[in-house]
Design a protein around this motif. Structure first.
Motif, PDB file in Angstrom:
ATOM      1  N   THR A   1       0.862  -1.178   0.000  1.00  0.00           N
ATOM      2  CA  THR A   1       0.000   0.000   0.000  1.00  0.00           C
ATOM      3  C   THR A   1       0.898   1.226   0.000  1.00  0.00           C
ATOM      4  O   THR A   1       2.103   1.125   0.256  1.00  0.00           O
ATOM      5  CB  THR A   1      -0.953  -0.005   1.211  1.00  0.00           C
ATOM      6  OG1 THR A   1      -1.931   1.021   1.048  1.00  0.00           O
ATOM      7  CG2 THR A   1      -0.197   0.232   2.515  1.00  0.00           C
ATOM      8  N   LYS A   2       0.322   2.376  -0.281  1.00  0.00           N
ATOM      9  CA  LYS A   2       1.097   3.602  -0.355  1.00  0.00           C
ATOM     10  C   LYS A   2       0.597   4.570   0.704  1.00  0.00           C
ATOM     11  O   LYS A   2      -0.603   4.851   0.798  1.00  0.00           O
ATOM     12  CB  LYS A   2       0.973   4.229  -1.754  1.00  0.00           C
ATOM     13  CG  LYS A   2       1.986   5.336  -2.033  1.00  0.00           C
ATOM     14  CD  LYS A   2       1.870   5.789  -3.488  1.00  0.00           C
ATOM     15  CE  LYS A   2       2.945   6.811  -3.850  1.00  0.00           C
ATOM     16  NZ  LYS A   2       2.837   7.239  -5.262  1.00  0.00           N
ATOM     17  N   VAL A   3       1.527   5.073   1.502  1.00  0.00           N
ATOM     18  CA  VAL A   3       1.207   6.017   2.568  1.00  0.00           C
ATOM     19  C   VAL A   3       2.031   7.269   2.324  1.00  0.00           C
ATOM     20  O   VAL A   3       3.258   7.250   2.466  1.00  0.00           O
ATOM     21  CB  VAL A   3       1.525   5.424   3.951  1.00  0.00           C
ATOM     22  CG1 VAL A   3       1.110   6.392   5.050  1.00  0.00           C
ATOM     23  CG2 VAL A   3       0.822   4.087   4.140  1.00  0.00           C
ATOM     24  N   GLY A   4       1.376   8.346   1.927  1.00  0.00           N
ATOM     25  CA  GLY A   4       2.119   9.520   1.497  1.00  0.00           C
ATOM     26  C   GLY A   4       2.915   9.158   0.252  1.00  0.00           C
ATOM     27  O   GLY A   4       2.393   8.628  -0.710  1.00  0.00           O
ATOM     28  N   GLY A   5       4.209   9.401   0.282  1.00  0.00           N
ATOM     29  CA  GLY A   5       5.053   9.013  -0.845  1.00  0.00           C
ATOM     30  C   GLY A   5       5.798   7.719  -0.610  1.00  0.00           C
ATOM     31  O   GLY A   5       6.693   7.367  -1.376  1.00  0.00           O
ATOM     32  N   LYS A   6       5.432   6.990   0.440  1.00  0.00           N
ATOM     33  CA  LYS A   6       6.168   5.789   0.828  1.00  0.00           C
ATOM     34  C   LYS A   6       5.368   4.528   0.502  1.00  0.00           C
ATOM     35  O   LYS A   6       4.166   4.463   0.750  1.00  0.00           O
ATOM     36  CB  LYS A   6       6.465   5.842   2.334  1.00  0.00           C
ATOM     37  CG  LYS A   6       7.243   4.652   2.873  1.00  0.00           C
ATOM     38  CD  LYS A   6       7.393   4.719   4.397  1.00  0.00           C
ATOM     39  CE  LYS A   6       8.235   5.893   4.821  1.00  0.00           C
ATOM     40  NZ  LYS A   6       8.495   5.891   6.297  1.00  0.00           N
ATOM     41  N   TYR A   7       6.058   3.527  -0.049  1.00  0.00           N
ATOM     42  CA  TYR A   7       5.450   2.232  -0.333  1.00  0.00           C
ATOM     43  C   TYR A   7       5.735   1.296   0.846  1.00  0.00           C
ATOM     44  O   TYR A   7       6.890   1.144   1.266  1.00  0.00           O
ATOM     45  CB  TYR A   7       6.001   1.647  -1.632  1.00  0.00           C
ATOM     46  CG  TYR A   7       5.655   2.481  -2.841  1.00  0.00           C
ATOM     47  CD1 TYR A   7       4.521   2.212  -3.604  1.00  0.00           C
ATOM     48  CD2 TYR A   7       6.446   3.574  -3.210  1.00  0.00           C
ATOM     49  CE1 TYR A   7       4.189   2.994  -4.703  1.00  0.00           C
ATOM     50  CE2 TYR A   7       6.120   4.371  -4.303  1.00  0.00           C
ATOM     51  CZ  TYR A   7       4.992   4.075  -5.040  1.00  0.00           C
ATOM     52  OH  TYR A   7       4.651   4.862  -6.132  1.00  0.00           O
ATOM     53  N   VAL A   8       4.680   0.712   1.377  1.00  0.00           N
ATOM     54  CA  VAL A   8       4.796  -0.183   2.527  1.00  0.00           C
ATOM     55  C   VAL A   8       4.372  -1.581   2.084  1.00  0.00           C
ATOM     56  O   VAL A   8       3.213  -1.790   1.706  1.00  0.00           O
ATOM     57  CB  VAL A   8       3.927   0.299   3.702  1.00  0.00           C
ATOM     58  CG1 VAL A   8       4.143  -0.600   4.923  1.00  0.00           C
ATOM     59  CG2 VAL A   8       4.242   1.753   4.052  1.00  0.00           C
ATOM     60  N   LEU A   9       5.327  -2.499   2.126  1.00  0.00           N
ATOM     61  CA  LEU A   9       5.092  -3.869   1.659  1.00  0.00           C
ATOM     62  C   LEU A   9       5.004  -4.798   2.871  1.00  0.00           C
ATOM     63  O   LEU A   9       5.973  -4.994   3.595  1.00  0.00           O
ATOM     64  CB  LEU A   9       6.226  -4.309   0.727  1.00  0.00           C
ATOM     65  CG  LEU A   9       6.017  -5.552  -0.139  1.00  0.00           C
ATOM     66  CD1 LEU A   9       7.072  -5.603  -1.248  1.00  0.00           C
ATOM     67  CD2 LEU A   9       6.087  -6.853   0.653  1.00  0.00           C
ATOM     68  N   PHE A  10       3.815  -5.327   3.109  1.00  0.00           N
ATOM     69  CA  PHE A  10       3.614  -6.310   4.173  1.00  0.00           C
ATOM     70  C   PHE A  10       3.938  -7.699   3.640  1.00  0.00           C
ATOM     71  O   PHE A  10       3.647  -8.012   2.479  1.00  0.00           O
ATOM     72  CB  PHE A  10       2.159  -6.291   4.651  1.00  0.00           C
ATOM     73  CG  PHE A  10       1.736  -5.014   5.312  1.00  0.00           C
ATOM     74  CD1 PHE A  10       1.677  -4.908   6.692  1.00  0.00           C
ATOM     75  CD2 PHE A  10       1.377  -3.901   4.555  1.00  0.00           C
ATOM     76  CE1 PHE A  10       1.276  -3.735   7.306  1.00  0.00           C
ATOM     77  CE2 PHE A  10       0.977  -2.727   5.155  1.00  0.00           C
ATOM     78  CZ  PHE A  10       0.933  -2.637   6.534  1.00  0.00           C
ATOM     79  N   TYR A  11       4.508  -8.531   4.496  1.00  0.00           N
ATOM     80  CA  TYR A  11       4.756  -9.918   4.099  1.00  0.00           C
ATOM     81  C   TYR A  11       4.723 -10.813   5.332  1.00  0.00           C
ATOM     82  O   TYR A  11       4.899 -10.353   6.470  1.00  0.00           O
ATOM     83  CB  TYR A  11       6.100 -10.056   3.376  1.00  0.00           C
ATOM     84  CG  TYR A  11       7.324  -9.786   4.228  1.00  0.00           C
ATOM     85  CD1 TYR A  11       8.025 -10.839   4.828  1.00  0.00           C
ATOM     86  CD2 TYR A  11       7.789  -8.494   4.439  1.00  0.00           C
ATOM     87  CE1 TYR A  11       9.154 -10.595   5.608  1.00  0.00           C
ATOM     88  CE2 TYR A  11       8.912  -8.245   5.217  1.00  0.00           C
ATOM     89  CZ  TYR A  11       9.585  -9.296   5.797  1.00  0.00           C
ATOM     90  OH  TYR A  11      10.698  -9.061   6.579  1.00  0.00           O
ATOM     91  N   SER A  12       4.466 -12.100   5.104  1.00  0.00           N
ATOM     92  CA  SER A  12       4.496 -13.091   6.169  1.00  0.00           C
ATOM     93  C   SER A  12       5.819 -13.830   6.123  1.00  0.00           C
ATOM     94  O   SER A  12       6.461 -13.909   5.079  1.00  0.00           O
ATOM     95  CB  SER A  12       3.339 -14.077   6.018  1.00  0.00           C
ATOM     96  OG  SER A  12       2.098 -13.404   6.099  1.00  0.00           O
ATOM     97  N   ALA A  13       6.203 -14.391   7.278  1.00  0.00           N
ATOM     98  CA  ALA A  13       7.483 -15.094   7.340  1.00  0.00           C
ATOM     99  C   ALA A  13       7.386 -16.254   8.323  1.00  0.00           C
ATOM    100  O   ALA A  13       6.610 -16.222   9.280  1.00  0.00           O
ATOM    101  CB  ALA A  13       8.599 -14.148   7.764  1.00  0.00           C
ATOM    102  N   GLY A  14       8.201 -17.285   8.052  1.00  0.00           N
ATOM    103  CA  GLY A  14       8.226 -18.468   8.906  1.00  0.00           C
ATOM    104  C   GLY A  14       7.276 -19.534   8.415  1.00  0.00           C
ATOM    105  O   GLY A  14       6.522 -19.338   7.455  1.00  0.00           O
ATOM    106  N   PRO A  15       7.279 -20.710   9.069  1.00  0.00           N
ATOM    107  CA  PRO A  15       6.380 -21.807   8.671  1.00  0.00           C
ATOM    108  C   PRO A  15       4.937 -21.486   9.075  1.00  0.00           C
ATOM    109  O   PRO A  15       4.655 -21.271  10.250  1.00  0.00           O
ATOM    110  CB  PRO A  15       6.919 -23.011   9.459  1.00  0.00           C
ATOM    111  CG  PRO A  15       8.207 -22.576  10.077  1.00  0.00           C
ATOM    112  CD  PRO A  15       8.177 -21.097  10.170  1.00  0.00           C
ATOM    113  N   TYR A  16       4.038 -21.471   8.115  1.00  0.00           N
ATOM    114  CA  TYR A  16       2.666 -21.027   8.374  1.00  0.00           C
ATOM    115  C   TYR A  16       1.920 -21.923   9.356  1.00  0.00           C
ATOM    116  O   TYR A  16       0.985 -21.482  10.043  1.00  0.00           O
ATOM    117  CB  TYR A  16       1.868 -20.950   7.070  1.00  0.00           C
ATOM    118  CG  TYR A  16       1.350 -22.285   6.579  1.00  0.00           C
ATOM    119  CD1 TYR A  16       0.104 -22.759   6.989  1.00  0.00           C
ATOM    120  CD2 TYR A  16       2.102 -23.081   5.721  1.00  0.00           C
ATOM    121  CE1 TYR A  16      -0.372 -23.989   6.554  1.00  0.00           C
ATOM    122  CE2 TYR A  16       1.642 -24.303   5.291  1.00  0.00           C
ATOM    123  CZ  TYR A  16       0.397 -24.750   5.711  1.00  0.00           C
ATOM    124  OH  TYR A  16      -0.063 -25.971   5.285  1.00  0.00           O
TER     125      TYR A  16
END
Length: 481
Positions: free
Chosen positions: A260-275
């Motif tokens: 998503t984009k917040v102001g001029g910054k791109y914020v990339l969410f991700y998951s990590a580890g064994p689900y």
């Protein structure tokens, strides 16, 4: 050197005290910093240790009774993994990984519910290239032409790997009809592809994000960003690798990218580890361009521990930007089995996400200190430094830049060490108003424990001041959830 602590019975004077008085003090803004979990067990005398155990137990029982932290809400208490949520018209739609249907879906009038699980399969038929059984992590968006575009991961007939396909529908509830006879993305040499998500930038440019499934073949895993035409199907240029599995706390696995984009910054969410474990968590990375470079946040945004066990294995997150307040929607393990859908309030601290109910740490020594000092080389402390010598009537530590997404009740957790002979305390001031005090049972110096207190915070920025109370305590950090 490590300076001696003042005794609560006798003040120590001399060269060490003079050096402390003359020393320069450097203060930095409060930010998250690494924790050292290998804190040594520094034990007080036997009678004090026994008393500390009793007081800690009493304090823990009291905290459990009064704690009012607002935790994420379980809004769909059924197996509904990898939720993708959007608002179309006046209705919220959620889609999930297969469980009896290729594309399970649910609807609600509000992100917090009530959610109604729908009986139909929104994707009744897969593309000719795919077979049923492993249809994962859908993403539905609306195109400029009004059509609804679905990205889905499915089991590739020819190779047995996972690949990404596309489908279209006239309604967000489907039925979605697969596009073409081949997958949209299928890099078999890199392990296949999973977890597609769509993003439309503020200038209308459309992108697809996805992960090559390197974990399936022991190869490096990358999050990719691919520009596409307005149809969401026609690639424009090549894909850019923007994030990979390069940290120990990711256990070799990163997946479920959403940007998503917040102001001029791109914020990339991700998951990590064994689900499938409670080690699964959610983190984020930020960049000035959609194609990076991205910088990962040092601490995970959400873990089982940061949520104090209220959600186990929080992951598969999606961001809902909404006029009524932004939300993070994600899954967590249920005692009954499967992964239910949770919703939490989401805010933005200078463009960085803050999730209500997930602890955020602020180092005490990076706050504003008055008539006290920073002690370095503090064994076992978070970041190895603490705020010390809070020993005078005008001694205090201000921890500012504390951001919360919504007003209300929060819990303040303070990392401390109390080497006094009695229970110690600090006064607590929130945004200039007294909020009582917080007590610290005896621990011994450099034996870092936590004490908690419920407080009320305002939406946005807050400042918490801890001032001289009774006896003597050093401050490692504060956490707010």
């Amino acid at each position: 050197m490590v300076l001696p602590r003042f005794s609560p019975l006798k003040l120590v004077a001399g060269a060490a005290a003079a050096a402390l008085a003359a020393g320069a003090l450097t203060v930095a803004p409060a930010v998250a910093a690494p924790a050292d979990d290998g804190a040594p067990a520094v034990v007080a005398p036997a009678d004090a240790a026994t008393r500390a155990d009793t007081l800690n137990a009493d304090a823990a029982a009291t905290d459990a009774a009064i704690q009012t932290t607002v935790r994420p809400s379980l809004v769909l208490d059924r197996d509904f993994p990898d939720p993708d949520v959007s608002k179309f018209g006046n209705t919220y739609y959620a889609y999930a990984t297969n469980q009896g249907k290729n594309l399970p879906w649910a609807t609600a009038p509000d992100p917090d519910g009530p959610w109604t699980f729908q009986s139909t399969d929104a994707l009744p038929t897969l593309g000719a290239w795919a077979k049923t059984g492993r249809t994962w992590a859908p993403d539905v968006s609306q195109r400029a032409d009004g059509k609804y575009l679905l990205y889905y991961t499915a089991w590739h007939n020819a190779s047995g790997r996972q690949c990404i396909g596309a489908a279209l529908a006239d309604s967000p509830g489907g039925p979605f009809v697969p596009v073409g006879s081949d997958p949209l993305i299928c890099p078999l040499e890199a392990g296949g592809a999973i977890d597609a998500s769509s993003f439309v930038d503020t200038d209308g440019t459309r992108y697809i994000l996805w992960k090559n499934d390197g974990n399936a073949i022991g190869a490096t895993t990358w999050i990719h960003v691919q520009r596409v035409a307005a149809d969401g199907l026609t690639f424009q240029g090549g894909a850019t690798q923007v994030l990979r599995n390069d940290r120990a706390d990711e256990a070799g696995i990163i997946e479920a990218p959403v940007v998503t984009k917040v102001g001029g910054k791109y914020v990339l969410f991700y998951s990590a580890g064994p689900y499938s474990t409670n080690s699964y968590g959610t983190n984020y990375a930020v960049a000035d361009s959609i194609t990076g470079p991205y910088t990962k946040a040092f601490r995970f945004l959400m873990t089982t521990d940061s949520l104090d066990g209220a959600v186990s294995g929080p992951g598969g997150a999606d961001v809902l930007r909404d006029a009524g307040g932004d939300k993070l929607v994600f899954h967590g393990h249920r005692d009954a089995g499967g992964r239910g859908m949770y919703v939490a309030d989401l805010g933005w601290a200078n463009g960085n996400p803050v999730v209500r109910g997930s602890r955020v740490r602020y180092e005490a020594e990076r706050g504003t200190l008055n008539n006290c000092t920073v002690r370095e080389n503090a064994a076992g402390a978070s970041d190895g430094k603490v705020a010390a010598y809070i020993d005078h009537a005008d001694s205090w530590v201000d921890v500012g830049s504390i951001y919360v997404p919504t007003s209300g009740s929060y819990t303040l957790h303070v990392g401390y060490a109390n080497g006094s002979a009695v229970t110690a305390s600090h006064t607590v001031t929130v945004n200039g108003s007294s909020a009582g005090s917080i007590s610290y049972p005896i621990t011994g110096w450099d034996n870092w424990q936590q004490s908690s207190k419920d407080i009320t915070l305002q939406a946005g920025w807050n400042t918490i001041r801890l001032g001289k109370g009774t006896a003597f305590t050093e401050l490692d950090y504060i956490e707010v959830a």
